[in-house]
Scaffold this active site. Structure first.
Site, PDB file in Angstrom:
ATOM      1  N   GLN A 179       1.946   5.050  -7.240  1.00  0.00           N
ATOM      2  CA  GLN A 179       1.993   5.580  -8.614  1.00  0.00           C
ATOM      3  C   GLN A 179       0.970   4.867  -9.506  1.00  0.00           C
ATOM      4  O   GLN A 179       1.240   4.583 -10.687  1.00  0.00           O
ATOM      5  CB  GLN A 179       3.397   5.443  -9.185  1.00  0.00           C
ATOM      6  CG  GLN A 179       4.377   6.477  -8.642  1.00  0.00           C
ATOM      7  CD  GLN A 179       4.005   7.903  -9.042  1.00  0.00           C
ATOM      8  OE1 GLN A 179       3.425   8.146 -10.099  1.00  0.00           O
ATOM      9  NE2 GLN A 179       4.339   8.856  -8.188  1.00  0.00           N
ATOM     10  N   SER A 180      -0.201   4.608  -8.981  1.00  0.00           N
ATOM     11  CA  SER A 180      -1.214   3.863  -9.734  1.00  0.00           C
ATOM     12  C   SER A 180      -1.733   4.641 -10.948  1.00  0.00           C
ATOM     13  O   SER A 180      -2.240   5.760 -10.808  1.00  0.00           O
ATOM     14  CB  SER A 180      -2.391   3.542  -8.811  1.00  0.00           C
ATOM     15  OG  SER A 180      -3.457   2.986  -9.553  1.00  0.00           O
ATOM     16  N   ASN A 181      -1.622   4.009 -12.107  1.00  0.00           N
ATOM     17  CA  ASN A 181      -2.245   4.578 -13.313  1.00  0.00           C
ATOM     18  C   ASN A 181      -3.752   4.366 -13.281  1.00  0.00           C
ATOM     19  O   ASN A 181      -4.509   5.153 -13.843  1.00  0.00           O
ATOM     20  CB  ASN A 181      -1.672   3.912 -14.559  1.00  0.00           C
ATOM     21  CG  ASN A 181      -0.166   4.048 -14.636  1.00  0.00           C
ATOM     22  OD1 ASN A 181       0.357   5.151 -14.694  1.00  0.00           O
ATOM     23  ND2 ASN A 181       0.546   2.929 -14.609  1.00  0.00           N
ATOM     24  N   VAL A 200      -5.705   4.445 -10.570  1.00  0.00           N
ATOM     25  CA  VAL A 200      -6.338   5.481  -9.736  1.00  0.00           C
ATOM     26  C   VAL A 200      -6.443   6.783 -10.526  1.00  0.00           C
ATOM     27  O   VAL A 200      -7.488   7.442 -10.519  1.00  0.00           O
ATOM     28  CB  VAL A 200      -5.553   5.679  -8.411  1.00  0.00           C
ATOM     29  CG1 VAL A 200      -6.003   6.945  -7.694  1.00  0.00           C
ATOM     30  CG2 VAL A 200      -5.721   4.454  -7.510  1.00  0.00           C
ATOM     31  N   ALA A 240      -1.390   1.126  -6.044  1.00  0.00           N
ATOM     32  CA  ALA A 240      -0.099   1.523  -5.472  1.00  0.00           C
ATOM     33  C   ALA A 240       0.046   3.043  -5.575  1.00  0.00           C
ATOM     34  O   ALA A 240      -0.747   3.714  -6.251  1.00  0.00           O
ATOM     35  CB  ALA A 240       1.031   0.828  -6.223  1.00  0.00           C
TER      36      ALA A 240
END
Ligand SMILES: *Cc1c(COP(=O)(O)O)cnc(C)c1O
Length: 336
Positions: A75-77, A79, A73
């Site tokens: 705000q992916s942690n 990624v 998503a």
């Protein structure tokens, strides 16, 4: 279970601390509450994906990859941590960011984790919600391969059996820490999304025959679907580990009462949980995962599922970088 049989690169600071939360325990008036500080894994502000990436990136290197491809998503942690792992090992990182949350205002697609993705030189593109994002990532991988790169595609959240080994390893680490200090753990509680964290914990605890319940607080899927996803991956992970018996479906417990309107969408209970941990313990949770996970823990104490006399470990899976994309939620405490 013998994890040294699998390739692993070192990316994080382990073991992460196991800390008793004296003030929170007193405030909630139920079980003794401990935090397993996987927000302190050390890679680019930390979080649970670091454990998975130690095994995934080792597999990528064994296959001769020069590029990591993944998705998450906005705000992916995951990624963010994948991009940092790539930098550490001299790899390129390409990511697809799914616009799963579109009502959070201006900075959502540039602040928080996206800012850190920029700093880490992650090459990302946005996608509208509703596509098969793992298929999109595979297509991006094929495209990069056609252009002469050697991509290694990591599924969303790093959640496949190789990634889940990271949480089988966490289960062993946690049981060792508890045994060293004579602490009997009754239950683990944590936020569950793409399922790799819970699946790895369940497989690892099953391998050790450690009678500790794992309670997943869903951040997206309905209860039955989440249990099914976790159980399937736990069995695949057990198979990869070479276990002779599979975890039973009853070993997977999940709650979906704390999702609220949807993935990444705020709930009053999440906001209250974040404020409580900050004010009582000086610890930052996040709005998408650990805030809802802690709201779940608080709800389960209130409902008597977690009881006085029990020792409950909340796995703090990280994510506080996303707080900066949810600034308006927390404005009300400012002095006029
Ligand atoms: C990804 C993530 C989770 C959920 O872990 P899964 O393995 O995807 O279920 C929980 N907390 C944070 C902060 C995360 O980034």
């Amino acid at each position: 279970m013998h994890l040294a049989r699998f390739n692993r690169v070192s990316l994080g600071h382990f073991p992460t601390p196991l800390e008793r939360m004296d003030n929170l325990t007193r405030r909630l008036g139920g079980p003794d509450i401990y935090l397993k500080r996987d927000d302190c894994t050390g890679l680019a502000t930390g979080g649970n994906k670091t454990r998975k990436l130690e095994f995934l990136v080792a597999d990528a290197l064994a296959q001769g990859a020069d590029t990591l491809v993944t998705q998450g998503a906005t705000q992916s942690n995951h990624v963010r941590q994948t991009a940092a792992a790539a930098r550490r090992l001299g790899l390129e990182c390409h990511a697809l960011l799914e616009r799963r949350v579109t009502n959070m205002g201006g900075g959502y697609e540039s602040a928080g984790n996206v800012l850190l993705d920029d700093l880490l030189g992650c090459i990302y593109e946005f996608r509208d919600e509703g596509l098969d994002m793992n298929a999109e990532a595979e297509a991006l991988g094929a495209d990069l391969r056609a252009r002469g790169r050697k991509p290694y595609v990591i599924p969303g959240g790093g959640s496949n059996p190789i990634g889940a080994l990271g949480y089988a390893r966490c289960a062993a680490e946690l049981v060792q820490q508890a045994d060293d200090r004579g602490l009997k753990i009754d239950k683990l509680v944590h936020a569950t999304g793409s399922a790799g964290t819970q699946a790895g914990l369940v497989a690892g605890l099953h391998a050790m025959s450690a009678p500790i319940d794992v309670l997943g607080i869903s951040v997206r899927a309905a209860r039955d679907k989440q249990i099914q996803n976790v159980h399937k991956l736990a069995c695949e992970t057990a198979e990869l580990l070479g276990l002779t018996s599979m975890p039973a479906r009853e070993q997977v417990v999940a709650f979906d009462e704390y999702v609220g309107p949807g993935y990444g969408q705020p709930t009053p209970e999440m906001v209250a949980a974040i404020q409580l941990l900050a004010s009582e313990e000086g610890i930052f949770l996040d709005p998408v995962y650990s805030g809802k996970g802690m709201a779940g823990l608080i709800g389960l104490v209130r409902d008597g599922v977690l009881k006085q006399g029990e020792n409950v470990v909340f796995i703090h899976t990280g994510g506080s970088a996303a707080l900066f994309a949810y600034r308006d939620l927390f404005s009300r405490q400012r002095a006029a």
